[in-house]
Design an enzyme around this catalytic site. Structure first.
Site, PDB file in Angstrom:
ATOM      1  N   ASP A   1      -4.676   1.069  -2.249  1.00  0.00           N
ATOM      2  CA  ASP A   1      -5.251  -0.234  -1.885  1.00  0.00           C
ATOM      3  C   ASP A   1      -5.298  -1.162  -3.094  1.00  0.00           C
ATOM      4  O   ASP A   1      -4.945  -2.350  -2.999  1.00  0.00           O
ATOM      5  CB  ASP A   1      -6.676  -0.051  -1.334  1.00  0.00           C
ATOM      6  CG  ASP A   1      -6.693   0.426   0.109  1.00  0.00           C
ATOM      7  OD1 ASP A   1      -5.631   0.492   0.737  1.00  0.00           O
ATOM      8  OD2 ASP A   1      -7.801   0.745   0.603  1.00  0.00           O
TER       9      ASP A   1
ATOM     10  N   HIS B   1       1.409   4.330  -3.001  1.00  0.00           N
ATOM     11  CA  HIS B   1       1.401   5.795  -2.959  1.00  0.00           C
ATOM     12  C   HIS B   1       2.549   6.369  -3.789  1.00  0.00           C
ATOM     13  O   HIS B   1       2.375   7.349  -4.521  1.00  0.00           O
ATOM     14  CB  HIS B   1       1.525   6.274  -1.507  1.00  0.00           C
ATOM     15  CG  HIS B   1       0.254   6.178  -0.722  1.00  0.00           C
ATOM     16  ND1 HIS B   1      -0.928   6.742  -1.138  1.00  0.00           N
ATOM     17  CD2 HIS B   1      -0.024   5.581   0.478  1.00  0.00           C
ATOM     18  CE1 HIS B   1      -1.877   6.506  -0.244  1.00  0.00           C
ATOM     19  NE2 HIS B   1      -1.351   5.799   0.738  1.00  0.00           N
TER      20      HIS B   1
ATOM     21  N   HIS C   1       0.837  -1.201   0.000  1.00  0.00           N
ATOM     22  CA  HIS C   1       0.000   0.000   0.000  1.00  0.00           C
ATOM     23  C   HIS C   1       0.877   1.258   0.000  1.00  0.00           C
ATOM     24  O   HIS C   1       0.626   2.202  -0.764  1.00  0.00           O
ATOM     25  CB  HIS C   1      -0.912  -0.017   1.231  1.00  0.00           C
ATOM     26  CG  HIS C   1      -1.729   1.231   1.400  1.00  0.00           C
ATOM     27  ND1 HIS C   1      -2.994   1.366   0.874  1.00  0.00           N
ATOM     28  CD2 HIS C   1      -1.449   2.396   2.041  1.00  0.00           C
ATOM     29  CE1 HIS C   1      -3.458   2.563   1.172  1.00  0.00           C
ATOM     30  NE2 HIS C   1      -2.538   3.215   1.891  1.00  0.00           N
ATOM     31  N   GLU C   2       1.909   1.287   0.846  1.00  0.00           N
ATOM     32  CA  GLU C   2       2.800   2.440   0.887  1.00  0.00           C
ATOM     33  C   GLU C   2       3.570   2.594  -0.423  1.00  0.00           C
ATOM     34  O   GLU C   2       3.777   3.708  -0.914  1.00  0.00           O
ATOM     35  CB  GLU C   2       3.782   2.317   2.061  1.00  0.00           C
ATOM     36  CG  GLU C   2       3.117   2.290   3.426  1.00  0.00           C
ATOM     37  CD  GLU C   2       2.271   3.518   3.692  1.00  0.00           C
ATOM     38  OE1 GLU C   2       2.669   4.627   3.277  1.00  0.00           O
ATOM     39  OE2 GLU C   2       1.196   3.377   4.309  1.00  0.00           O
TER      40      GLU C   2
ATOM     41  N   GLU D   1      -6.031   6.825  -1.427  1.00  0.00           N
ATOM     42  CA  GLU D   1      -6.044   5.615  -0.604  1.00  0.00           C
ATOM     43  C   GLU D   1      -6.653   4.441  -1.369  1.00  0.00           C
ATOM     44  O   GLU D   1      -6.154   3.313  -1.296  1.00  0.00           O
ATOM     45  CB  GLU D   1      -6.815   5.863   0.685  1.00  0.00           C
ATOM     46  CG  GLU D   1      -6.157   6.840   1.636  1.00  0.00           C
ATOM     47  CD  GLU D   1      -4.757   6.413   2.035  1.00  0.00           C
ATOM     48  OE1 GLU D   1      -4.561   5.206   2.326  1.00  0.00           O
ATOM     49  OE2 GLU D   1      -3.856   7.273   2.054  1.00  0.00           O
TER      50      GLU D   1
END
Length: 425
Positions: free
Chosen positions: A362, A284, A280-281, A358
């Site tokens: 995801d 980004h 997930h990070e 987000e």
């Protein structure tokens, strides 16, 4: 009615409007929590025991009560500061003692900024040592709490005062284009801080250690390699030193880039779930969210400084609050105090943008690990263990939440590509 009187009434109206909107949203959220207080939503019956759900409701209500008090408290403090004549009196005393040079202006702004944080300290203390303590999250000590604030004050003094001196000098000496030069300096400073923060700033507050050798580290490094993410370090932060809440974040640029995992997060999640959080990070980064937010910050700052440059040429801007026209410290201080009254109304737009990011991160994570299950499992555990509000009012979450709710994130994940939907089913 002249400009100064109109501006005074406008500011009072904006303070009241902001407080009223916050109060209404808080009341709506409280009502929604109470409406679902008897049991958890159907989708999460297997996530929380009745006792855990009761704790979540009580925690959300307690935070809501504190927030409602803060709304009134902050509004009253701001009105008193602006209407009492305290600010122009303080500036006159300061300039009588230290003069009106750019360094003196920076010192005044630093002193006033520090003084204006003092009324909030009792509420911060209560939140940490009463509210968080009551629900088992607080692990910090009074000594560490005060030490953090002293360190923050030292950083503001060491980094903020020189920057404010430069801004005050530009305000006085760079002519009508001072705001463009100021914008360039502030954006450059932000870039420098991106480099310095992970190396010099964060270690002042927390201890960072490399993730130990073993299966978890091998798995996370392999994930970074598969996603072509140039990861130079996976660090573990001692978040448990202050709180039992957990988190993960991405920081730094270039060879200083690193992923930081709270030690509390590692204790809560299994390897597959931690890999999903890392993915997930990485999402980004791969989707350019950091650069987009930086560009948005730069654009917003440019617009704000342009507004300030216009206001600084209006005599009524100063007279509305008791200052002599053309005073650099008055213009900079007033803009700092008042800008939030306008930017508050952009909060839903910024948060909607953040929630979209987000969802994108995801989706990237689910694709990277080949299943939605690990990420859903991680999100469920984090919401459960952090006593998150599972049933916020839609208007409240739309306005205030930078992340989608757990239910919204699960729905988005399970509505993804067919192969991932099958995995979730």
């Amino acid at each position: 009615m002249d400009f100064s009187s109109s501006l005074s009434w406008l500011v009072a109206g904006l303070i009241a409007a902001r407080g009223g909107a916050q109060w209404i949203l808080a009341r709506l959220n409280r009502r929604e929590i109470l409406a679902h207080s008897d049991r958890a939503p159907e989708a999460f019956r297997d996530l929380m025991t009745p006792e855990a759900h009761r704790q979540s409701v009580e925690y959300s209500l307690a935070k809501g009560r504190l927030h409602q008090f803060e709304i009134v408290y902050d509004g009253v403090i701001l009105l008193l500061v602006l209407a009492s004549g305290l600010l122009p009196a303080a500036l006159a005393q300061w300039q009588s003692a230290f003069g009106a040079s750019p360094p003196a202006t920076a010192g005044f702004l630093f002193a006033m900024g520090t003084a204006l944080t003092l009324p909030g300290l009792p509420l911060d203390w209560f939140a940490q040592f009463r509210l968080e303590e009551r629900f088992g999250f607080n692990t910090t000590t009074a000594r560490l709490w005060w030490l953090d604030r002293l360190k923050g004050l030292g950083l503001a003094l060491g980094l903020g005062v020189p920057l404010l001196t430069l801004v005050a000098w530009l305000f006085e000496r760079a002519g009508n284009g001072w705001w463009l030069w100021t914008w360039a300096c502030l954006v450059s400073f932000q870039g420098v801080m991106l480099v310095l923060t992970p190396v010099l700033i964060l270690p002042l507050f927390n201890k960072f250690t490399p993730l130990p050798e073993g299966r978890l580290k091998d798995r996370l490094l392999e994930l970074a390699r598969q996603t072509r993410f140039p990861l130079h370090s996976i660090q573990v932060m001692d978040g448990s030193r202050r709180s039992r809440h957990s988190n993960a974040f991405f920081t730094g640029i270039g060879r200083l880039r690193k992923i930081v995992l709270f030690d509390t997060l590692i204790a809560q999640l299994d390897e597959a779930e931690l890999a999903a959080v890392l993915a997930h990070e990485i999402g980004h980064y791969k989707r350019g969210h950091v650069l987009k937010f930086m560009a948005f910050y730069a654009g917003s700052l440019l617009a704000g400084l342009w507004v300030l440059s216009w206001l600084a040429r209006q005599e009524g801007f100063y007279r509305a609050f008791g200052f002599e026209p053309g005073s650099p410290p008055a213009a900079l201080l007033l803009f700092g105090l008042l800008s939030g009254l306008a930017t508050f109304w952009t909060t839903p737009v910024i948060n909607a943008w953040s929630r979209r990011f987000e969802y994108e991160a995801d989706a990237f994570a689910a694709g990277a690990v080949g299943s939605v299950k690990p990420l859903i499992g991680a999100l469920r555990k984090l919401n459960r263990d952090n006593l998150s509000n599972l049933t916020p009012h839609p208007l409240y979450s739309w306005f205030h939440y930078s992340h989608p709710t757990l239910l919204e994130r699960e729905r988005a994940l399970t509505a993804g590509p067919p192969q991932l939907k099958a995995e979730a089913g």
